[in-house]
Enzyme design. Structure first.
Site, PDB file in Angstrom:
ATOM      1  N   LYS A  85     -30.374 -42.987  11.022  1.00  0.00           N
ATOM      2  CA  LYS A  85     -29.937 -42.386  10.131  1.00  0.00           C
ATOM      3  C   LYS A  85     -30.848 -40.854  10.469  1.00  0.00           C
ATOM      4  O   LYS A  85     -31.640 -40.225  11.907  1.00  0.00           O
ATOM      5  CB  LYS A  85     -31.476 -42.392   9.017  1.00  0.00           C
ATOM      6  CG  LYS A  85     -31.444 -41.594   7.936  1.00  0.00           C
ATOM      7  CD  LYS A  85     -33.037 -41.704   6.703  1.00  0.00           C
ATOM      8  CE  LYS A  85     -32.988 -40.781   5.730  1.00  0.00           C
ATOM      9  NZ  LYS A  85     -33.768 -41.622   4.245  1.00  0.00           N
ATOM     10  N   SER A 160     -32.282 -42.555  -0.415  1.00  0.00           N
ATOM     11  CA  SER A 160     -31.097 -42.103   0.222  1.00  0.00           C
ATOM     12  C   SER A 160     -30.523 -42.001   1.765  1.00  0.00           C
ATOM     13  O   SER A 160     -29.753 -41.399   2.835  1.00  0.00           O
ATOM     14  CB  SER A 160     -32.081 -40.087   0.934  1.00  0.00           C
ATOM     15  OG  SER A 160     -33.292 -40.913   1.869  1.00  0.00           O
ATOM     16  N   SER A 184     -36.466 -45.252   0.012  1.00  0.00           N
ATOM     17  CA  SER A 184     -35.016 -45.510   0.571  1.00  0.00           C
ATOM     18  C   SER A 184     -35.108 -45.838   1.899  1.00  0.00           C
ATOM     19  O   SER A 184     -33.650 -46.072   1.936  1.00  0.00           O
ATOM     20  CB  SER A 184     -35.060 -43.754   0.938  1.00  0.00           C
ATOM     21  OG  SER A 184     -35.489 -42.413   0.124  1.00  0.00           O
TER      22      SER A 184
HETATM   23  N1  GLN Z   1     -35.024 -40.776  -3.945  1.00  0.00           N
HETATM   24  C1  GLN Z   1     -36.893 -40.625  -3.730  1.00  0.00           C
HETATM   25  C2  GLN Z   1     -36.203 -39.513  -3.798  1.00  0.00           C
HETATM   26  O1  GLN Z   1     -35.746 -38.796  -3.966  1.00  0.00           O
HETATM   27  C3  GLN Z   1     -36.771 -41.500  -2.160  1.00  0.00           C
HETATM   28  C4  GLN Z   1     -36.832 -40.230  -1.065  1.00  0.00           C
HETATM   29  C5  GLN Z   1     -36.706 -41.468  -0.149  1.00  0.00           C
HETATM   30  O2  GLN Z   1     -37.850 -42.469   0.198  1.00  0.00           O
HETATM   31  N2  GLN Z   1     -37.121 -40.687   1.160  1.00  0.00           N
HETATM   32  O3  GLN Z   1     -37.471 -38.925  -3.396  1.00  0.00           O
END
Ligand code: GLN
Length: 498
Positions: A85, A160, A184
């Site tokens: 990532k 994400s 995410s």
């Molecule tokens: N979708 C969640 C957010 O927007 C989690 C993101 C994540 O786990 N990095 O904060």
């Protein structure tokens, strides 16, 4: 090794690839070449990658083959093509967080997880797309454009860590790393039909993971199967003195016991989520519970109403931490700089042009929640709710070895369908957030296909450092799930169905 053989080996998974490379049946170079060919063929449509590192990958693969020839140990993940990532620092290789603000930045050091994967013999082929600074649930908040779901190119891969999930789901790499602050890893794993593990907070080093919300962030793994995701996690887990929140003891043994079955295991199906998610997602969790019960686990439905406090608490705590962490991007020492007549204007212009709309929204919400006069009403309240979630888990784990829940409220949604409504997007994390607030591990396992033929995952949650028990339950769930519910899928074939 013929082309044909190499293709077969890339699909065989992490453990089989490493086994073949270690025994000299396949060369690391041939496996990595195959991964690079697949990326070249498919990534134009998928956009999993922000950046490829083909040259260094082939060099690394050659070194692994050389050690095999010389009879040296090339490591437990020898020759396994992986993807990282793009919020994990890679020395000399652009690390963007899919944000314009890090334009041109090449970190002077590697994240600990990157070093550990390399030392285990894994070969990174590139950096994967994400929602900017890991803020999002669809990989659409990316300055480099969205990633597409390999099962249906008109759908999101989740986020994400959408690039990492889609790269594994499309069979471009055998495993990948993501980060999970509120879901995410698990949410894109569920939407892409692959396994995604969020480990216990502190099991995996955060050194070199670019911070979003430091009390919640964890690095974890994606792979098509539980065993392969666990093998990759084993390579990166364990104490790191460079991360002050790293747990100061050796990593638990994750691989043995995966096939020990679930007889006698005490499993709680969290009922509170079932009414909040779509029918296929609720049915998947209920069917997995039923299968566990038939196999001799002691399964019970359990109501833990505090779970529903997780989402509102998270959307105060995570932005609050982000507003502090992202204060460092000021255009002074690295990344983008937009000049101005004085330093303050330079800072403001840089941040206004460097950050996308969602990141700016989080910084504003977080700054507001922390500001004097509002702190008690928002941040302090959210921390109290977090404490209630932690206490509720503690009570549940007195009665249960693992908990079961849907991973997501729905299967992969259409690209663009939630971009104009941030609150709708935030709901994607309803079932995943609580274990970030508590720091407990959780994994998403592909379990079913919805009526549109899209994958649906089931989530297994466990107490801190009980990854072994969690993965044992996950391996059982995987074994009873239809093989059609999990990747890899060929993006070309799927595109023709659109
Ligand atoms: N979708 C969640 C957010 O927007 C989690 C993101 C994540 O786990 N990095 O904060």
């Amino acid at each position: 090794m013929s082309d044909r053989g190499a293709k077969h080996i890339l699909d065989a998974g992490v453990l089989a690839i490493a086994g073949a490379v270690r025994s000299g049946q396949a060369t690391a170079v041939s496996v990595v070449e195959e991964a690079l060919e697949r990326v070249a063929a498919a990534d134009g449509r998928l956009h999993c990658f922000n950046c490829l590192t083909a040259e260094s990958a082939l060099e690394a693969a050659e070194k692994i083959d050389e050690s095999v020839r010389r009879g040296l140990d090339p490591g437990p993940l020898a020759g396994v093509p992986v993807a990282l990532k793009d919020n994990l620092c890679t020395r000399g290789v652009p690390t963007t967080c899919s944000s314009k603000i890090l334009d041109g930045w090449r970190p002077p050091y590697d994240a600990t997880v990157v070093v550990r994967l390399r030392e285990a013999g894994a070969v990174s082929v590139g950096k994967t797309n994400l929602d900017e600074f890991a803020m999002g649930s669809s990989t659409e908040n990316s300055a480099t454009g969205p990633t597409h779901n390999p099962w249906n190119l008109a759908r999101v891969p989740g986020g994400s860590s959408g690039g990492s999930a889609a790269a594994v789901a499309a069979g471009l790499v055998a495993a990948s790393l993501g980060s999970d602050t509120g879901g995410s890893i698990r949410q894109p794993a569920s939407l892409c039909g692959v396994v995604g593990i969020k480990p216990t907070y502190g099991l995996v080093s955060r050194y070199g993971l670019i911070a979003f919300a430091s009390s919640l962030d964890q690095v974890g793994t994606f792979a098509p199967t539980v065993g392969d995701a666990a093998a990759a996690l084993q390579a990166i887990a364990g104490h790191d003195p460079a991360d002050s929140t790293s747990i100061a003891r050796p990593a638990p043994e994750l691989m043995h016991g995966l096939d020990h079955g679930v007889g006698g295991l005490r499993v709680g199906l969290i009922s509170d989520f079932l009414a909040e998610v779509s029918e296929p997602c609720a049915a998947a969790a209920a069917d997995a519970a039923e299968a566990l019960s038939l196999a001799g686990a002691a399964v019970e439905e359990v109501s833990i109403p505090e779970m529903l406090l997780g989402l509102p608490a998270y959307y105060i705590i995570a932005p609050a931490e982000a507003s502090s962490n992202l204060a460092r991007y000021d255009g002074v020492r690295y990344g983008l700089r937009v000049d101005g007549p004085d330093v303050e204007t330079m800072n403001a212009r840089t941040r206004a042009q460097g950050f996308g709309p969602e990141v700016r929204r989080r910084i504003m919400v977080g700054t507001y929640a922390l500001s004097s006069g509002y702190y008690d009403a928002y941040y302090a309240q959210a921390q109290k709710a977090r404490t209630l979630v932690i206490a509720a888990f503690a009570r549940a784990y007195e009665r249960f070895d693992v908990l079961l829940a849907p991973t997501t409220p729905s299967a992969a949604f259409a690209l663009g369908s939630k971009t104009s409504d941030p609150l709708e997007m935030y709901l994607s994390d309803l079932c995943t957030i609580p274990s970030n607030l508590s720091g407990h591990p959780a994994v998403s396992v592909p379990f079913a296909l919805d009526p549109d033929g899209l994958p649906v995952g089931v989530q297994v949650l466990a107490p801190a450092l009980a990854e072994d028990v969690m993965l044992r339950a996950a391996a059982f769930i995987e074994a009873v799930a239809p093989a059609s519910a999990r990747g890899p899928v060929r993006p070309g074939q799927v595109a023709q169905r659109d």
